[in-house]
Motif scaffolding. Structure first.
Motif, PDB file in Angstrom:
ATOM      1  N   CYS A  58       0.399 -45.211   3.267  1.00 43.00           N
ATOM      2  CA  CYS A  58       1.309 -46.160   2.627  1.00 43.00           C
ATOM      3  C   CYS A  58       1.786 -47.185   3.665  1.00 43.00           C
ATOM      4  O   CYS A  58       2.157 -46.806   4.773  1.00 43.00           O
ATOM      5  CB  CYS A  58       2.498 -45.398   2.056  1.00 43.00           C
ATOM      6  N   CYS A  61       5.923 -46.293   4.240  1.00 43.28           N
ATOM      7  CA  CYS A  61       6.415 -45.060   4.870  1.00 43.28           C
ATOM      8  C   CYS A  61       5.361 -44.405   5.758  1.00 43.28           C
ATOM      9  O   CYS A  61       5.662 -43.430   6.442  1.00 43.28           O
ATOM     10  CB  CYS A  61       6.905 -44.079   3.814  1.00 43.28           C
ATOM     11  N   CYS A  80       3.010 -44.130  -4.076  1.00 44.14           N
ATOM     12  CA  CYS A  80       2.994 -43.365  -2.844  1.00 44.14           C
ATOM     13  C   CYS A  80       3.728 -42.049  -3.077  1.00 44.14           C
ATOM     14  O   CYS A  80       4.779 -42.024  -3.717  1.00 44.14           O
ATOM     15  CB  CYS A  80       3.681 -44.156  -1.742  1.00 44.14           C
ATOM     16  N   CYS A  83       7.232 -42.327  -0.657  1.00 45.13           N
ATOM     17  CA  CYS A  83       8.381 -43.191  -0.935  1.00 45.13           C
ATOM     18  C   CYS A  83       8.356 -43.795  -2.333  1.00 45.13           C
ATOM     19  O   CYS A  83       9.295 -44.475  -2.725  1.00 45.13           O
ATOM     20  CB  CYS A  83       8.449 -44.304   0.108  1.00 45.13           C
ATOM     21  N   LEU A  85       6.297 -46.121  -3.458  1.00 43.70           N
ATOM     22  CA  LEU A  85       5.816 -47.505  -3.472  1.00 43.70           C
ATOM     23  C   LEU A  85       4.630 -47.636  -4.404  1.00 43.70           C
ATOM     24  O   LEU A  85       3.684 -46.863  -4.323  1.00 43.70           O
ATOM     25  CB  LEU A  85       5.428 -47.934  -2.052  1.00 43.70           C
TER      26      LEU A  85
HETATM   27 ZN   LIG Z   1       5.261 -44.780   0.973  1.00 44.08          ZN
END
Ligand SMILES: [Zn+2]
Length: 99
Positions: A58, A61, A80, A83, A85
């Motif tokens: 990612c 993160c 993700c 996190c 995302l």
């Molecule tokens: Zn992430």
């Protein structure tokens, strides 16, 4: 390199890894009956491609993007695992509003 450029590069890398995986799988599927050597190379390429796709990190993160749990490996929910995302999401443009 700005944060936005880093995200763009990371998402492009993810698309390239997925493309390589798809090409290798299709290559294997189309050559498995005709040429065992080419099918074998495509199979190895698919394994390498799958590992590369699994290892994608990612951009926010830096953890693996795909779920680690074996039961969820085949289900890419587009987020993700670290996190949350979403795929292809970019950070806000740093230059927007300042000009
Ligand atoms: Zn992430």
């Amino acid at each position: 390199m700005s944060e936005r450029d880093r995200y763009i590069k990371a998402w492009g890398d993810r698309r390239a890894r997925l493309f390589m995986l798809c090409v290798a799988v299709l290559g294997f599927a189309f050559t498995v009956r005709s040429s065992h050597w080419i099918a074998g190379l495509c199979f190895i390429g698919a394994m390498v491609g799958a590992y590369g796709y699994y290892e994608f990190r990612c951009p926010r993160c830096h953890q693996r993007f795909l779920p680690v749990l074996r039961a969820q490996i085949w289900f890419d929910n587009g987020r993700c695992q670290g996190c949350g995302l979403r795929v292809n999401l970019l950070p806000p443009d740093e230059g927007a509003g300042s000009a």
